[in-house]
Scaffold this motif. Structure first.
Motif, PDB file in Angstrom:
ATOM      1  N   ARG A  24       6.514  -1.944   8.313  1.00 52.19           N
ATOM      2  CA  ARG A  24       5.169  -2.346   7.848  1.00 52.19           C
ATOM      3  C   ARG A  24       5.231  -3.027   6.496  1.00 52.19           C
ATOM      4  NH1 ARG A  24       2.003   2.990   8.974  1.00 52.19           N
ATOM      5  NH2 ARG A  24       2.737   3.289   6.871  1.00 52.19           N
ATOM      6  N   GLN A  25       6.255  -2.713   5.716  1.00 55.48           N
ATOM      7  CA  GLN A  25       6.420  -3.343   4.401  1.00 55.48           C
ATOM      8  C   GLN A  25       7.063  -4.724   4.517  1.00 55.48           C
ATOM      9  OE1 GLN A  25       8.759  -0.309   2.467  1.00 55.48           O
ATOM     10  NE2 GLN A  25       6.950   0.785   1.742  1.00 55.48           N
ATOM     11  N   ALA A  49      -0.754   3.061   6.228  1.00 59.99           N
ATOM     12  CA  ALA A  49      -0.189   2.050   5.344  1.00 59.99           C
ATOM     13  C   ALA A  49      -0.845   2.143   3.964  1.00 59.99           C
ATOM     14  CB  ALA A  49      -0.406   0.656   5.938  1.00 59.99           C
ATOM     15  N   TRP A  50      -0.079   1.850   2.924  1.00 58.82           N
ATOM     16  CA  TRP A  50      -0.579   1.902   1.557  1.00 58.82           C
ATOM     17  C   TRP A  50      -1.838   1.057   1.421  1.00 58.82           C
ATOM     18  CZ3 TRP A  50      -1.966  -0.880  -2.650  1.00 58.82           C
ATOM     19  CH2 TRP A  50      -1.986  -0.237  -3.887  1.00 58.82           C
ATOM     20  N   GLU A  51      -1.782  -0.141   1.959  1.00 61.00           N
ATOM     21  CA  GLU A  51      -2.914  -1.069   1.834  1.00 61.00           C
ATOM     22  C   GLU A  51      -4.175  -0.512   2.491  1.00 61.00           C
ATOM     23  OE1 GLU A  51      -4.711  -4.318   0.238  1.00 61.00           O
ATOM     24  OE2 GLU A  51      -2.621  -3.769  -0.057  1.00 61.00           O
ATOM     25  N   ASP A  52      -4.018   0.149   3.651  1.00 60.74           N
ATOM     26  CA  ASP A  52      -5.176   0.729   4.344  1.00 60.74           C
ATOM     27  C   ASP A  52      -5.844   1.795   3.484  1.00 60.74           C
ATOM     28  OD1 ASP A  52      -4.528  -0.898   6.493  1.00 60.74           O
ATOM     29  OD2 ASP A  52      -3.546   0.714   7.614  1.00 60.74           O
ATOM     30  N   TYR A  54      -5.607   2.096   0.185  1.00 63.54           N
ATOM     31  CA  TYR A  54      -6.164   1.427  -0.996  1.00 63.54           C
ATOM     32  C   TYR A  54      -7.534   0.835  -0.685  1.00 63.54           C
ATOM     33  CZ  TYR A  54      -6.745  -1.998  -4.719  1.00 63.54           C
ATOM     34  OH  TYR A  54      -7.252  -2.738  -5.757  1.00 63.54           O
ATOM     35  N   VAL A  55      -7.644   0.191   0.469  1.00 62.90           N
ATOM     36  CA  VAL A  55      -8.917  -0.418   0.874  1.00 62.90           C
ATOM     37  C   VAL A  55     -10.004   0.644   1.016  1.00 62.90           C
ATOM     38  CG1 VAL A  55     -10.084  -1.609   2.793  1.00 62.90           C
ATOM     39  CG2 VAL A  55      -7.927  -2.487   1.902  1.00 62.90           C
ATOM     40  N   GLN A  84      -0.394   9.345  -5.050  1.00 62.97           N
ATOM     41  CA  GLN A  84      -0.262   8.050  -5.720  1.00 62.97           C
ATOM     42  C   GLN A  84      -0.380   8.209  -7.227  1.00 62.97           C
ATOM     43  OE1 GLN A  84       0.722   5.209  -4.037  1.00 62.97           O
ATOM     44  NE2 GLN A  84       0.910   6.834  -2.524  1.00 62.97           N
ATOM     45  N   ASP A 102       2.657  -4.544  -8.757  1.00 63.68           N
ATOM     46  CA  ASP A 102       1.350  -4.985  -8.288  1.00 63.68           C
ATOM     47  C   ASP A 102       0.502  -3.794  -7.837  1.00 63.68           C
ATOM     48  OD1 ASP A 102      -0.609  -7.078  -7.339  1.00 63.68           O
ATOM     49  OD2 ASP A 102      -0.135  -6.141  -5.406  1.00 63.68           O
ATOM     50  N   GLN A 103       1.104  -2.897  -7.072  1.00 63.61           N
ATOM     51  CA  GLN A 103       0.373  -1.712  -6.618  1.00 63.61           C
ATOM     52  C   GLN A 103      -0.046  -0.857  -7.804  1.00 63.61           C
ATOM     53  OE1 GLN A 103       3.394  -0.274  -3.917  1.00 63.61           O
ATOM     54  NE2 GLN A 103       2.224  -0.903  -2.121  1.00 63.61           N
ATOM     55  N   ARG A 106      -3.011  -2.407  -9.460  1.00 69.49           N
ATOM     56  CA  ARG A 106      -4.210  -2.261  -8.638  1.00 69.49           C
ATOM     57  C   ARG A 106      -4.778  -0.848  -8.741  1.00 69.49           C
ATOM     58  NH1 ARG A 106      -2.207  -4.581  -3.058  1.00 69.49           N
ATOM     59  NH2 ARG A 106      -4.349  -4.305  -2.407  1.00 69.49           N
TER      60      ARG A 106
END
Length: 126
Positions: A24-25, A49-52, A54-55, A84, A102-103, A106
């Motif tokens: 996934r990365q 997923a990290w992005e999920d 975060y959203v 996190q 970047d993470q 954010r």
């Protein structure tokens, strides 16, 4: 023999989960969408997923003005946030983590402070 087989199965499952995360990365690790779907069909669960995640926090903050997500509201998201925050704390100390710069930026932008004291930020805190 049974114990050895169980250990081997657990290791295989752990390897599949790790491979899924790396895939996934964006890493080429031999995982495909088809294989991921087959693993899910046999009952394997994968961490979100990290992005999920975060959203979800971004959406919560847009609706509520803060990021004070409790375990009553969403226990998985609350636990992810605590993790996190710990990782961010280590990242900010210059220690090696899987968190990208970047993470980290954010998370800081949302109000994470890094460390074990929990997440603070948003309206009314500071």
């Amino acid at each position: 023999e049974t114990d050895e087989e169980l250990v081997a199965l657990r290791q295989w499952a752990k390897n599949q989960r790790n491979m899924h995360v790396r895939w996934r990365q964006g890493h080429d690790v031999g995982m495909t969408q088809e294989k991921a779907e087959m693993l899910k069909e046999i009952g394997m669960d994968f961490p979100p997923a990290w992005e999920d995640m975060y959203v979800k926090i971004v959406q919560y903050k847009a609706q509520n003005g803060d990021i004070e997500i409790t375990t009553d509201y969403d226990p998985i998201l609350a636990a992810w946030m605590a993790r996190q925050n710990e990782v961010l704390g280590r990242h900010l100390q210059g220690k090696s983590t899987r968190l990208s710069d970047d993470q980290a930026m954010r998370l800081l932008g949302l109000g994470f402070q890094g460390g074990r004291n929990g997440v603070t930020g948003g309206a009314g805190s500071g």
